[in-house]
Design a protein around this motif. Structure first.
Motif, PDB file in Angstrom:
ATOM      1  N   PRO A 360      27.330  13.449 120.102  1.00 57.66           N
ATOM      2  CA  PRO A 360      27.770  14.217 118.946  1.00 57.66           C
ATOM      3  C   PRO A 360      26.594  15.028 118.410  1.00 57.66           C
ATOM      4  O   PRO A 360      25.532  14.485 118.181  1.00 57.66           O
ATOM      5  CB  PRO A 360      28.222  13.153 117.949  1.00 57.66           C
ATOM      6  N   ALA A 361      26.835  16.318 118.249  1.00 51.35           N
ATOM      7  CA  ALA A 361      25.772  17.166 117.707  1.00 51.35           C
ATOM      8  C   ALA A 361      26.062  17.467 116.252  1.00 51.35           C
ATOM      9  O   ALA A 361      25.685  18.483 115.724  1.00 51.35           O
ATOM     10  CB  ALA A 361      25.694  18.453 118.509  1.00 51.35           C
ATOM     11  N   SER A 362      26.829  16.556 115.609  1.00 56.52           N
ATOM     12  CA  SER A 362      27.264  16.814 114.242  1.00 56.52           C
ATOM     13  C   SER A 362      26.110  16.713 113.275  1.00 56.52           C
ATOM     14  O   SER A 362      25.136  16.000 113.494  1.00 56.52           O
ATOM     15  CB  SER A 362      28.331  15.793 113.851  1.00 56.52           C
ATOM     16  N   LEU A 363      26.273  17.430 112.182  1.00 55.63           N
ATOM     17  CA  LEU A 363      25.315  17.338 111.092  1.00 55.63           C
ATOM     18  C   LEU A 363      25.289  15.920 110.533  1.00 55.63           C
ATOM     19  O   LEU A 363      24.379  15.518 109.844  1.00 55.63           O
ATOM     20  CB  LEU A 363      25.740  18.322 110.002  1.00 55.63           C
ATOM     21  N   PHE A 364      26.326  15.166 110.808  1.00 56.21           N
ATOM     22  CA  PHE A 364      26.456  13.849 110.210  1.00 56.21           C
ATOM     23  C   PHE A 364      26.349  12.743 111.243  1.00 56.21           C
ATOM     24  O   PHE A 364      26.615  11.597 110.948  1.00 56.21           O
ATOM     25  CB  PHE A 364      27.784  13.737 109.474  1.00 56.21           C
ATOM     26  N   ARG A 367      30.784   9.812 113.827  1.00 50.49           N
ATOM     27  CA  ARG A 367      31.617   9.186 112.808  1.00 50.49           C
ATOM     28  C   ARG A 367      32.506   8.197 113.530  1.00 50.49           C
ATOM     29  O   ARG A 367      33.162   8.538 114.504  1.00 50.49           O
ATOM     30  CB  ARG A 367      32.471  10.245 112.112  1.00 50.49           C
ATOM     31  N   ALA A 370      36.108   8.862 115.301  1.00 45.23           N
ATOM     32  CA  ALA A 370      36.337  10.233 115.730  1.00 45.23           C
ATOM     33  C   ALA A 370      36.455  10.273 117.242  1.00 45.23           C
ATOM     34  O   ALA A 370      35.816   9.501 117.945  1.00 45.23           O
ATOM     35  CB  ALA A 370      35.203  11.133 115.260  1.00 45.23           C
TER      36      ALA A 370
ATOM     37  N   PHE B  84      21.691  13.425 106.857  1.00 42.07           N
ATOM     38  CA  PHE B  84      21.948  14.743 106.296  1.00 42.07           C
ATOM     39  C   PHE B  84      21.551  14.779 104.830  1.00 42.07           C
ATOM     40  O   PHE B  84      21.236  15.832 104.294  1.00 42.07           O
ATOM     41  CB  PHE B  84      23.411  15.121 106.468  1.00 42.07           C
ATOM     42  N   LEU B  87      18.415  16.052 104.657  1.00 42.08           N
ATOM     43  CA  LEU B  87      18.393  17.453 105.046  1.00 42.08           C
ATOM     44  C   LEU B  87      18.954  18.350 103.945  1.00 42.08           C
ATOM     45  O   LEU B  87      19.032  19.556 104.122  1.00 42.08           O
ATOM     46  CB  LEU B  87      19.212  17.654 106.323  1.00 42.08           C
ATOM     47  N   ASN B  94      23.098  23.454 104.197  1.00 36.76           N
ATOM     48  CA  ASN B  94      22.823  22.022 104.146  1.00 36.76           C
ATOM     49  C   ASN B  94      23.087  21.466 102.752  1.00 36.76           C
ATOM     50  O   ASN B  94      23.694  20.415 102.587  1.00 36.76           O
ATOM     51  CB  ASN B  94      21.374  21.724 104.531  1.00 36.76           C
ATOM     52  N   LEU B  97      26.812  21.384 101.943  1.00 32.73           N
ATOM     53  CA  LEU B  97      27.465  20.268 102.624  1.00 32.73           C
ATOM     54  C   LEU B  97      27.154  18.963 101.930  1.00 32.73           C
ATOM     55  O   LEU B  97      28.016  18.098 101.787  1.00 32.73           O
ATOM     56  CB  LEU B  97      27.001  20.199 104.073  1.00 32.73           C
ATOM     57  N   PHE B 101      29.891  16.548 100.436  1.00 31.73           N
ATOM     58  CA  PHE B 101      29.952  15.159 100.892  1.00 31.73           C
ATOM     59  C   PHE B 101      29.852  14.210  99.698  1.00 31.73           C
ATOM     60  O   PHE B 101      30.623  13.259  99.581  1.00 31.73           O
ATOM     61  CB  PHE B 101      28.807  14.887 101.871  1.00 31.73           C
ATOM     62  N   ALA B 178      21.817  26.281 109.137  1.00 31.94           N
ATOM     63  CA  ALA B 178      21.989  24.846 108.884  1.00 31.94           C
ATOM     64  C   ALA B 178      21.272  24.053 109.960  1.00 31.94           C
ATOM     65  O   ALA B 178      21.264  24.437 111.125  1.00 31.94           O
ATOM     66  CB  ALA B 178      23.471  24.511 108.882  1.00 31.94           C
ATOM     67  N   THR B 180      20.769  20.244 111.848  1.00 33.82           N
ATOM     68  CA  THR B 180      21.415  18.943 112.049  1.00 33.82           C
ATOM     69  C   THR B 180      20.349  17.882 112.246  1.00 33.82           C
ATOM     70  O   THR B 180      19.204  18.197 112.570  1.00 33.82           O
ATOM     71  CB  THR B 180      22.332  18.955 113.286  1.00 33.82           C
ATOM     72  N   GLY B 259      37.747  11.789 105.406  1.00 31.46           N
ATOM     73  CA  GLY B 259      36.384  12.225 105.712  1.00 31.46           C
ATOM     74  C   GLY B 259      36.269  13.009 107.005  1.00 31.46           C
ATOM     75  O   GLY B 259      35.168  13.309 107.458  1.00 31.46           O
ATOM     76  N   ALA B 260      37.413  13.349 107.600  1.00 34.36           N
ATOM     77  CA  ALA B 260      37.378  13.987 108.924  1.00 34.36           C
ATOM     78  C   ALA B 260      36.787  15.383 108.885  1.00 34.36           C
ATOM     79  O   ALA B 260      36.493  15.949 109.928  1.00 34.36           O
ATOM     80  CB  ALA B 260      38.787  14.040 109.514  1.00 34.36           C
ATOM     81  N   TRP B 261      36.619  15.934 107.680  1.00 40.66           N
ATOM     82  CA  TRP B 261      36.066  17.284 107.603  1.00 40.66           C
ATOM     83  C   TRP B 261      34.661  17.364 108.186  1.00 40.66           C
ATOM     84  O   TRP B 261      34.206  18.433 108.566  1.00 40.66           O
ATOM     85  CB  TRP B 261      36.069  17.783 106.157  1.00 40.66           C
ATOM     86  N   VAL B 262      33.945  16.231 108.279  1.00 40.13           N
ATOM     87  CA  VAL B 262      32.597  16.297 108.859  1.00 40.13           C
ATOM     88  C   VAL B 262      32.669  16.762 110.315  1.00 40.13           C
ATOM     89  O   VAL B 262      31.700  17.291 110.845  1.00 40.13           O
ATOM     90  CB  VAL B 262      31.844  14.950 108.778  1.00 40.13           C
ATOM     91  N   ASP B 263      33.853  16.582 110.953  1.00 39.68           N
ATOM     92  CA  ASP B 263      33.998  17.031 112.344  1.00 39.68           C
ATOM     93  C   ASP B 263      33.864  18.542 112.476  1.00 39.68           C
ATOM     94  O   ASP B 263      33.674  19.053 113.573  1.00 39.68           O
ATOM     95  CB  ASP B 263      35.365  16.607 112.897  1.00 39.68           C
ATOM     96  N   PHE B 265      31.513  20.117 111.605  1.00 38.55           N
ATOM     97  CA  PHE B 265      30.127  20.396 111.951  1.00 38.55           C
ATOM     98  C   PHE B 265      29.723  19.723 113.248  1.00 38.55           C
ATOM     99  O   PHE B 265      28.560  19.538 113.529  1.00 38.55           O
ATOM    100  CB  PHE B 265      29.192  20.033 110.788  1.00 38.55           C
ATOM    101  N   ASN B 266      30.732  19.323 114.029  1.00 37.53           N
ATOM    102  CA  ASN B 266      30.449  18.888 115.394  1.00 37.53           C
ATOM    103  C   ASN B 266      30.291  20.120 116.266  1.00 37.53           C
ATOM    104  O   ASN B 266      30.748  21.197 115.920  1.00 37.53           O
ATOM    105  CB  ASN B 266      31.621  18.052 115.914  1.00 37.53           C
TER     106      ASN B 266
END
Lengths: 854, 303
Positions: A360-364, A367, A370, B84, B87, B94, B97, B101, B178, B180, B259-263, B265-266
């Motif tokens: 995963p290259a996510s900022l987070f 998860r 996922a 993050f 960050l 950043n 986000l 979050f 941004a 990561t 919380g799926a919105w973080v995806d 930024f995948n």
């Protein structure tokens, strides 16, 4: 009372939501994945070969079968991991049984409720036990047979259980398919890893190590053996380990150098020795986050088995012994598909694609839950006759550097943290940042920043030259992904490789770096770091120095594997979207039906009565709680009348007015306003103005703004509002610009009466309009109402003040306890009752009517 | 009204008013049309003029600025981390986000519940509901207009927050790309697009919260009861989502995918969980709103 009512309504609503959630949950359970035939569990003790000292051994075995399906079904053996027992496998066994397999889960010898000792999957013990279990399946009358004493059977298991699957498939040709997960190829290489390679690697991760034992992986070995020896029933050094295993391990662990005994023993326990004998199609599931049995072990197994022409599918999933996303759901589904293909011959096409889960290259970071991004290639490179991956050489930069190994290997670099598994992956979620190097211990070589994006799949290699005065060499290698400007260095999966040379001096070696799946971004560089220490491994006790420099082409050699992302499975999504669309359509349909019906009701009009402001017929209302407020009330109001609705508190006056406004629905009877039956929101209500049960003003707005916004809410043109006239009625002067929350009760009442008169409605309904007003204002209201009625409009006033009504109204309706007791012109009502009582006034009449003695 | 001349003025004005014009065939007054009642603009003005509305939106605009200022003050003391959160000071996106979050677990939910739960209940509390209904505004139309305006205000808040954070983050930490935790960089344009996806997904996933608050709001005259009840139920759902023993039931909890919105930024954007979350939220919202309508159309309005 009201507060309690409101609270209870809210409680009801909350309960309704909870019930809805339960209902949905229940529906999910009913239609969800847990449905299927009931599964029977049959537990038995199976005698197997005795221990070397003659002690008899019984295994703890459970067989799972589901009702229905074929009379004879293929069988699956499920094996547990090191330190586990068959009880860990119940859920997986039940699911496989529901899919139509006879499933046998057993506890390996030396664990749980089984007898005997741990021989590390030795051919004479654990492997022989599996052969005995297959005999047991062959004797069952519900297991499909390929021949006499030869059941159709597969084996699945993880780690220790994966190795027994491979070994048993090598020793027992009756096994028809296997699915080993996160297990080893060569146990000696896993515990004493050697990453100094001979020649070019042939697959993305597998390679041929030089023929010298590597560096003792002491932390992992400690975890591995600790879980087998820790036993409260046998508090000896060896616990439940067999004596020969225990002695060999103890000797090697003490020195960090493997003894010939343990090397022989580990070889017996390694699938590497039997791969050429395996003809059962094999699904190899290897973890990227695994510093115990790394990807190279799975590649070696895949290559060895495929060499004999046996179908092999190789999967690099995200998790492993070090934690991370174990992708259980996906791997279980793959295992089932594998068995369906090769045990049940379900006719699906052979799928031997190579699959690797992308990082995963996510900022987070990752998860949990996922969906992983899966990369795939049509065939695993270098396996089953496919060409080995081509390689791309990238120049490394760095001069010869001198590195120091401290005495006792302390302080030591920290990379992987064996055995903590999930804990670490939780703590370090999304963070694989390399911990800082210990000064003086690292030689660093770096590529130039890349211009392109590419995914590194497998092991990079580099040739390095090592010079030392020490008698031997122990070094550790890491490959970091370094961000622009060298700001952030990431150690993918915190993996590290080891090099151990038995001689010192001046030599050149090819170092294999950890196998990873990692997307390298533009502007990033790769950094090769050679260090002298790593706390997870045994290190020489004496202090020493090495001179490390680049050798050969001075380049980092990267495998080039052409992978493309697999599309995500969208069936579930489509079903979900379908359900939502169906739901929305159903709701829309119901809404249309309801609207049609209400329109039909709204057109309910009596043409005879279109000029009669109000006709009430047989009106009754019983509230939800059973309280009856109004019974059988009927009266008629003609144009130009000022009708007084009279009655003591609780007579039902307000209830009648609420029904008149369409706020509550009558339980019996009807109200007709200008011939139109009153329903909630009936258009005819636009000809009616009301002030019922106190003002309803927006406290944050001025009196004028309240009137304007209220009128604009009717959607009618502003010039029809007669705002100036109405403001004159309110008579607030400049106060009309103040916020309503600053008003006195009387001022609010006057604004509310003005609001009711906006647009000069043909029927004006006022409920106790004089509450809170002072005597001059009361008189003023009375006169205004008379004038209003004189313009041909109609007024209905409710009151409990007799004098008030007597002086204002032309007609009266008297109510008592929800019933109508008198109706008609004021003088007639007074006269009718005044026949025997001389002083005819409304008060006397009223008290008489309601049965109160005067 | 105290002076006689004024009183006489009233009577003169009343007498001089023309007689009522003839009514339409449906019995309505001239100029009245069901489709024109309670226009969105009027409802928006009614809500916008409330101090509550102005304070909430202003608060959402100011919160990121204050946070950014605090972060900027303490930046020297902070050691670099890779989460993050560490960050957050890396740049405008950043920081935006981080703000989203930090707010998504409670603040945004409370704001949505506040606007949508209070809109009908507060009218009931002011007793203005009955006058609107008797004016008359059709019950279904009243709900529709109020839902559109209240959800519109909630969405405004949802947009104000990250936009303010973007501006504040940019001013304090620069408008760079941004970054990561894995060290990779998302170009500013792409990052803004991703942020738009995040806001879009939050808007859809908040439909459930809005519908729940709205549903409770038509059941009560106590605005705080509706808002608090909705927030409480959302929190209960979040807690249940932590109970692993519930197994597959968790996957249909309305907050499971919140919380799926973080995806977004995948790399590449992972849509599957956001799609599931959108489906689930829409389904719950549809059922809750249908129940709200059903209740309100039949309700005896007593206050």
């Amino acid at each position: 009372m009201i507060g309690w009512l409101r609270a209870s309504r809210l409680r009801t609503a909350v309960a309704a939501v909870a019930a809805l959630a339960l209902l949905l949950g229940g529906a999910w359970l009913l239609v969800g994945r847990d449905t299927g035939p009931a599964v029977a569990e049959q537990v038995e003790r199976v005698p197997v070969g005795p221990e070397p000292d003659g002690t008899p051994v019984e295994l703890d075995v459970a067989v799972y079968t589901a009702d229905g399906g074929a009379a004879r079904k293929p069988a699956v053996l499920l094996a547990h991991g090191f330190g586990g027992q068959r009880q860990d496998l119940v859920a997986q066994a039940q699911r496989l049984a529901q899919e139509g397999y006879v499933v046998l889960a057993w506890t390996a010898r030396g664990f749980g409720q089984s007898g005997g000792r741990i021989h590390l999957n030795a051919p004479a013990f654990e492997v022989a036990d599996v052969e005995r279990l297959i005999d047991l399946l062959a004797a069952r009358d519900d297991v499909q047979l390929d021949g006499q004493g030869d059941p159709r059977v597969g084996i699945a298991g993880g780690s220790y259980g994966g190795a027994i699957a491979l070994l048993a498939a090598g020793y027992d040709q009756r096994i028809d398919a296997i699915a080993p997960r996160i297990t080893w190829n060569d146990l000696a290489q896993s515990l004493f890893p050697q990453y100094a390679a001979d020649g070019e690697p042939t697959t993305p991760a597998a390679f041929q190590p030089i023929d010298e034992p590597g560096v003792f992986k002491r932390l992992w070995a400690g975890v591995f053996f600790g879980s087998g020896s820790a036993s409260s029933t046998d508090p000896t050094v060896c616990g439940r380990f067999a004596v020969d295993v225990c002695d060999a391990y103890s000797a090697s662990a003490a020195t960090g150098v493997p003894t010939p005994q343990i090397l022989r023993l580990l070889e017996d326990s390694s699938p590497a020795s039997v791969l050429d004998r395996i003809d059962a199609p094999t699904l190899i599931l290897q973890g990227q986050a695994d510093s115990l049995f790394p990807l190279a072990e799975g590649d070696a197994n895949a290559r060895g088995i495929a060499a004999g022409g046996t179908p092999v599918k190789l999967v690099w999933f995200a998790g492993g012994h070090d934690g991370g996303d174990q992708e259980d759901e996906r791997l279980d589904a793959m295992t089932l598909a594998w068995f369906d293909r090769y045990l049940r011959d379900d006719g699906t096409p052979e799928d031997t694609r190579f699959e690797a889960t992308g990082q995963p290259a996510s900022l987070f970071g990752a998860r949990t839950g996922a969906d992983p991004q899966v990369l795939a290639a049509p065939e695993a490179p270098g396996i089953a006759g496919t060409p080995s991956p081509s390689r791309r050489d990238v120049a490394l930069d760095g001069d010869e550097q001198t590195v120091v190994a401290p005495a006792g290997g302390n302080p030591a670099q920290v990379s992987s943290l064996p055995g903590l598994g999930a804990v670490v992956s939780t703590l370090l979620r999304g963070s694989q940042r390399a911990l800082p190097d210990i000064p003086g211990q690292s030689a660093v070589f770096e590529t130039a920043p890349f211009d392109d994006t590419f995914t590194l799949v497998g092991s990079a290699t580099a040739d390095i030259r090592i010079r030392t005065q020490a008698p031997d060499v122990t070094l550790f290698a890491r490959l970091l992904d370094v961000g622009p400007g060298g700001a952030e260095a990431v150690l993918p999966n915190r993996l590290v490789t080891t090099v151990r040379l038995e001689d010192g001096g001046d030599q050149t070696v090819r170092v294999m770096l950890p196998a990873v799946v990692r997307e390298i971004q533009p502007g990033h560089a790769l950094r090769l770091v050679i260090t002298t220490t790593d706390q997870a491994f045994a290190m020489p006790a004496d202090p020493r120095t090495y001179q490390v420099s680049l050798a050969g082409s001075a380049a980092l050699s990267l495998p080039v594997v052409d992978v493309t992302p697999l599309p995500a499975d969208t069936t579930g999504l489509l079903v979900g979207a379908g359900i939502v669309v169906a739901l929305l359509l159903a709701i829309a349909a119901i809404a249309i039906v309801v609207r049609r019906r209400s329109r039909h009701v709204a057109e309910d009009v009596d043409p005879e009565l279109v000029d009669v402001p109000l006709v009430v017929r047989g009106l009754g209302k019983e509230y939800a709680g059973g309280f009856r407020a109004v019974s059988d009330v009927g009266f008629r109001v003609e144009k130009g009348q000022v009708l007084g609705l009279l009655g003591p508190n609780g007579a039902g006056k307000t209830t009648v007015l609420r029904m008149l406004l369409g706020l509550i629905s009558p339980t019996e009877g009807e109200l007709l306003v200008f011939g139109h039956r009153v329903t909630p929101g009936a258009p005819v209500l636009s000809r009616l103005g009301a002030f019922v049960e106190g003002p309803g003003l927006l406290p944050h707005l001025s009196g004028r703004a309240n009137l304007e916004l209220f009128w604009r809410a009717t959607g009618r043109p502003m010039e029809e509002a007669y705002l100036d006239t109405v403001l004159e009625v309110a008579g607030l002067g400049a106060d009309v610009e103040r916020k309503v929350r600053t008003y006195s009760q009387g001022m609010r009442a006057r604004i509310a009466i003005a609001q009711a008169m906006l647009g000069l409605p043909e029927l004006l309904v006022l409920d106790e309009p004089t509450n809170g007003l002072d005597p001059p204002q009361i008189r003023e209201v009375r006169e205004v109402l008379r004038t209003y009625a004189d313009t041909g409009r109609t007024v209905v006033v409710s009151s409990h003040l007799l004098a008030e009504v007597e002086r204002t109204c032309t007609h009266v309706v008297v109510m008592h306890r929800g019933e109508l007791v008198a109706a008609g012109p004021l003088d007639q009502v007074v006269a009718a009752d005044a026949a025997d009582a001389a002083p005819a006034d409304l008060e006397t009449v009223f008290l008489g009517l309601i049965g109160a003695t005067s | 009204m105290s002076s006689t001349s004024t009183s006489r003025g009233v009577h003169d004005l009343l007498r001089s008013a023309p007689p009522p014009p003839s009514a339409a065939p449906d019995g309505s007054a001239a100029g009245w049309s069901a489709q024109r009642t309670l226009p969105l603009r009027v409802e928006l003005v009614r809500q916008w003029k409330r101090r509550r509305t102005q304070l909430v939106l202003a608060g959402l605009a100011l919160f990121p600025v204050v946070l950014a200022a605090l972060f900027a003050r303490n930046r020297d003391a902070a050691t670099g981390g890779t989460r993050f959160v560490d960050l957050a000071t890396g740049g405008a996106v950043n920081f935006a986000l981080f703000v989203v979050f930090a707010s998504s677990t409670l603040l945004i939910i409370v704001v949505v519940a506040l606007f949508c739960g209070d809109t009908v209940a507060s009218e009931a509390q002011w007793s203005s509901l009955k006058y609107l209904l008797a004016s008359p505004v059709g019950r279904s139309r009243l709900l529709r207009q109020k839902l559109v305006v209240s959800y519109g205000l909630a969405l405004t808040g949802l947009v104000i927050l990250p936009v303010s954070a973007l501006i504040a983050g940019g001013l304090f930490f620069g408008f760079g790309p941004a970054r990561t935790p894995l060290g990779s960089v998302i170009p500013a344009g792409e990052a803004l697009f991703r942020l738009a996806i995040v806001i879009g997904y939050l808007a859809v996933s908040m439909l459930f919260v809005a519908a729940l608050a709205f549903f409770l709001g038509v059941h009560t005259d106590a605005p705080l009861g509706a808002v608090g009840g909705a927030v409480m139920l959302v929190i209960v759902s979040t807690i249940l989502d932590q109970v692993e023993d519930l197994g597959p039931v968790r996957e249909i909890l309305p907050t499971h995918y919140i919380g799926a919105w973080v995806d977004a930024f995948n790399d590449p954007v992972v849509w599957s969980d956001m799609a599931r979350g959108a489906i689930l939220s829409t389904a719950y919202a549809a059922v809750l709103l249908a129940l709200a309508w059903r209740k309100f159309l039949r309700k005896d309005v007593l206050s």
